[in-house]
Design a protein around this motif. Structure first.
Motif, PDB file in Angstrom:
ATOM      1  N   UNK A 112      -2.307   2.004  -3.680  1.00  0.00           N
ATOM      2  CA  UNK A 112      -1.221   1.908  -2.711  1.00  0.00           C
ATOM      3  C   UNK A 112      -1.623   2.401  -1.324  1.00  0.00           C
ATOM      4  N   UNK A 113      -2.725   3.112  -1.213  1.00  0.00           N
ATOM      5  CA  UNK A 113      -3.174   3.628   0.081  1.00  0.00           C
ATOM      6  C   UNK A 113      -3.808   2.506   0.898  1.00  0.00           C
ATOM      7  N   UNK A 114      -3.920   2.674   2.216  1.00  0.00           N
ATOM      8  CA  UNK A 114      -4.596   1.667   3.031  1.00  0.00           C
ATOM      9  C   UNK A 114      -6.064   1.542   2.619  1.00  0.00           C
ATOM     10  N   UNK A 148      -5.918  16.203   8.977  1.00  0.00           N
ATOM     11  CA  UNK A 148      -5.929  14.910   9.678  1.00  0.00           C
ATOM     12  C   UNK A 148      -5.571  13.807   8.684  1.00  0.00           C
ATOM     13  N   UNK A 149      -4.308  13.719   8.263  1.00  0.00           N
ATOM     14  CA  UNK A 149      -3.911  12.727   7.253  1.00  0.00           C
ATOM     15  C   UNK A 149      -4.067  11.305   7.780  1.00  0.00           C
ATOM     16  N   UNK A 150      -4.058  10.381   6.818  1.00  0.00           N
ATOM     17  CA  UNK A 150      -4.169   8.968   7.166  1.00  0.00           C
ATOM     18  C   UNK A 150      -5.579   8.436   7.139  1.00  0.00           C
ATOM     19  N   UNK A 151      -6.558   9.309   6.906  1.00  0.00           N
ATOM     20  CA  UNK A 151      -7.964   8.910   6.890  1.00  0.00           C
ATOM     21  C   UNK A 151      -8.544   9.115   5.489  1.00  0.00           C
ATOM     22  N   UNK A 181      -3.517  10.572   1.793  1.00  0.00           N
ATOM     23  CA  UNK A 181      -2.386  11.491   1.594  1.00  0.00           C
ATOM     24  C   UNK A 181      -2.826  12.946   1.479  1.00  0.00           C
ATOM     25  N   UNK A 182      -4.135  13.214   1.622  1.00  0.00           N
ATOM     26  CA  UNK A 182      -4.657  14.569   1.573  1.00  0.00           C
ATOM     27  C   UNK A 182      -5.101  15.043   0.203  1.00  0.00           C
ATOM     28  N   UNK A 233      -6.634  15.816  -7.751  1.00  0.00           N
ATOM     29  CA  UNK A 233      -6.293  14.840  -8.786  1.00  0.00           C
ATOM     30  C   UNK A 233      -6.993  15.154 -10.099  1.00  0.00           C
ATOM     31  N   UNK A 234      -6.262  14.974 -11.186  1.00  0.00           N
ATOM     32  CA  UNK A 234      -6.779  15.275 -12.513  1.00  0.00           C
ATOM     33  C   UNK A 234      -7.347  14.031 -13.198  1.00  0.00           C
ATOM     34  N   UNK A 235      -7.580  13.005 -12.393  1.00  0.00           N
ATOM     35  CA  UNK A 235      -8.322  11.826 -12.864  1.00  0.00           C
ATOM     36  C   UNK A 235      -9.555  11.692 -11.996  1.00  0.00           C
TER      37      UNK A 235
END
Length: 393
Positions: A112-114, A148-151, A181-182, A233-235
């Protein structure tokens, strides 16, 4: 003024000077400490009752050289060919600033992220002096990425630190990806193939245990960031050659179970300074010492051998020989050891089975005697039966 903010500092263990000096004495003055990597840490967590491995790994002793000096060499470890093949594959996956790797991560765990296009990707330089410096530089890069979110941020061979039984372990995952999303994802790159979308289960399990160690270390970094709310993340993402080619394929591996087990087992480890304090004065685990002196030094550290050690520890053959010589039940497997309760040696088990010792009301003793009676009955019937035609051939 320090180069790094407090939140980016590597974790400190106190007091460290005395412990490090003691571990250097144990290792020997002419030997540099061998780093404790995630593979070794995962194996250590799988056998937290082994003081010998905890001390040797904490002191940075080269267990392969130690096993050779003890006369019980082990073939544990990867071949040079496998290492070279793995390095070539990893370089291919990380080419162009990790562009292909980021596409795989995007497809497997964050669709879902860019998309990670060149304008949305950063790959900071993590070089610094020494493991402490690299750890601090990695923590700083992670903090900057969160702010710096979004990257997308690609960290190539970051350095992480994890406190293990009072001694710092520096860990180097293949890669860590910071999502727009960080959140953070561990990436493991392996050279074993992924055929028709699936890889060898045992090797995937080992990779998952290593990834869980990295997740634990990342959680400690995240906890030191002020008001970040960072999610590790746990994956993890496992990248392997596709089928029999050199093209990369990826799979998301859920490491929650391994994470829980590893966290619990590491907490159970006896602190290294407590183990060292129990050793006789003058104990040195230097592989260059005379064989008799070295054997006595190694045997002064309690060990807990199990057959699983053969796939995880360079000293396994030495410990197995000692365990068998002592008649320890653990040499036959942890499952059997758990079934036998307080009977810890083969001689004690046989004596209980033959009615020489043991409480007949003890369920374990009763089961052993019943099994011995059934065995005697079966052998008696076999002896009375006609021999099978051709048995003497």
């Amino acid at each position: 003024m320090s180069e790094y903010p407090d939140s980016a500092r590597p974790p400190r263990t106190t007091p460290v000077t005395g412990l490090r000096h003691r571990l250097a004495e144990l290792r020997g003055p002419d030997h540099q400490p061998r780093p404790l990597d995630a593979r070794a840490l995962a194996a250590l967590a799988a056998n937290p009752g082994c003081d010998r491995r905890a001390l040797l790994d904490g002191a940075g002793v080269d267990k392969a050289k130690l096993a050779d000096a003890l006369g019980a060499p082990s073939g544990f470890g990867q071949s040079q060919f496998a290492l070279a093949r793995g390095n070539v594959f990893e370089a291919r996956v990380k080419a162009d600033g990790g562009a292909q790797l980021l596409r795989l991560v995007h497809a497997r765990v964050d669709g879902d992220a860019p998309e990670p296009s060149p304008g949305l990707v950063r790959a900071p330089d993590l070089s610094a002096a020494g493991p402490e410096g690299r750890t601090a530089r990695t923590a700083l890069a992670l903090r900057e990425a969160v702010e710096s979110p979004g990257m997308w941020t690609f960290l190539d061979h970051p350095m992480l630190a994890l406190d293990v039984a009072g001694s710092p372990a520096f860990l180097e995952p293949d890669a860590v990806v910071v999502h727009p999303d960080g959140s953070w994802t561990v990436v493991e790159i392996k050279s074993f193939p992924m055929i028709d979308g699936a890889a060898d289960a045992a090797k995937v399990g080992a990779a998952a245990r290593q990834s869980a160690v990295y997740v634990l270390a990342l959680e400690e970094v995240a906890a030191r960031l002020p008001d970040s709310g960072v999610r590790v993340r746990e994956r993890a993402v496992l990248v392997c050659p596709k089928d029999f080619s050199n093209l990369p394929a990826a799979s998301a591996v859920d490491v929650r179970k391994q994470l829980s087990v590893t966290r619990r087992q590491l907490r159970r480890l006896t602190r290294i300074e407590d183990i060292a304090a129990q050793l006789p004065p003058g104990t040195v685990l230097d592989p260059d010492r005379p064989a008799a002196e070295l054997t006595a030094a190694v045997e002064s550290v309690p060990a807990t051998y199990a057959p699983e050690c053969l796939a995880a520890c360079e000293l396994a053959f030495h410990c197995r020989a000692r365990s068998r010589a002592q008649g320890a039940v653990t040499s036959l497997g942890r499952a059997l050891r758990a079934e036998l309760g307080g009977l810890t040696t083969v001689d004690a088990v046989l004596a209980a089975a033959h009615g020489e010792t043991g409480d007949p009301d003890d369920p374990t003793v009763a089961a052993l005697r019943r099994a011995a009676a059934l065995r005697a009955e079966a052998l008696s019937l076999a002896g009375a039966a006609e021999p099978f035609e051709g048995a003497a051939r």
